[in-house]
Design an enzyme around this catalytic site. Sequence first.
Site, PDB file in Angstrom:
ATOM      1  N   CYS A  80       0.845  -1.201   0.000  1.00  0.00           N
ATOM      2  CA  CYS A  80       0.000   0.000   0.000  1.00  0.00           C
ATOM      3  C   CYS A  80       0.882   1.254   0.000  1.00  0.00           C
ATOM      4  CB  CYS A  80      -0.993  -0.033   1.158  1.00  0.00           C
ATOM      5  SG  CYS A  80      -2.337   1.187   0.971  1.00  0.00           S
ATOM      6  N   HIS A 187      -3.783  -4.927   0.030  1.00  0.00           N
ATOM      7  CA  HIS A 187      -3.377  -5.390   1.358  1.00  0.00           C
ATOM      8  C   HIS A 187      -3.451  -6.914   1.426  1.00  0.00           C
ATOM      9  CE1 HIS A 187      -3.137  -1.576   3.614  1.00  0.00           C
ATOM     10  NE2 HIS A 187      -4.076  -1.163   2.781  1.00  0.00           N
ATOM     11  N   GLU A 189      -2.387  -8.763   3.723  1.00  0.00           N
ATOM     12  CA  GLU A 189      -2.660  -9.147   5.113  1.00  0.00           C
ATOM     13  C   GLU A 189      -4.142  -9.080   5.454  1.00  0.00           C
ATOM     14  OE1 GLU A 189      -2.286  -4.663   5.477  1.00  0.00           O
ATOM     15  OE2 GLU A 189      -1.650  -6.262   4.109  1.00  0.00           O
TER      16      GLU A 189
END
Length: 205
Positions: A80, A187, A189
């Site tokens: 990001c 993202h 994650e």
Amino acid sequence: MIGIIDYGLGNIRAFSNIYKSLDIEHRIIKKSEELKDVSKIILPGVGAFDDAINKFNKSGLRYRVEKMVLNEKIPLLGVCVGMQMLAESSDEGSEKGLGWINSSVKIFDTTTINHDTKLPHMGWNTIDITSKNEPLFQDLEEDPSFYFLHSYYFDCVDKNNIISETEYGNRYTSAVRSDNIYGVQFHPEKSHKNGIRLLNNFSNL
């Protein structure tokens, strides 16, 4: 050993939890001496470009990370804003980026976006993988979907650095690679199965 850079921004614990679940050795890095034995680096980031760059510069980590990435060719994954920091500059601020990839960060042209809420680009979207043999994307689902949250995009000077693109008004770069330096706008994650697979792939580079 995966080193997750903690300079005050980013979903540090989310990365750590994924690597813990995969039983992959990792360390949250707050001091340069903690980079010893690290063989891969994750540079997360959320928020504004200038704030991220300033925090990273003040963290005491930049010099050692830069040496590892540029001189020792340690693989790095920017996520990001961590990806946007790899550029020379950003429309979002006035600070200089790291300049590790010849590029700039630009704001989306909202006239091309048909959604009621134009910015940020938020939520799930697919990526079109343009580098078909890229090990970072190995064994992802067909038309893989990831979670995005951003208002600016990465504009490469050398289009050969682009390894995936995404549609939002227009096609824009959603992942890049320059030698050992990787960046993803989304993202991983927060992206469930595909994100876990991508982070596992990064650990195996």
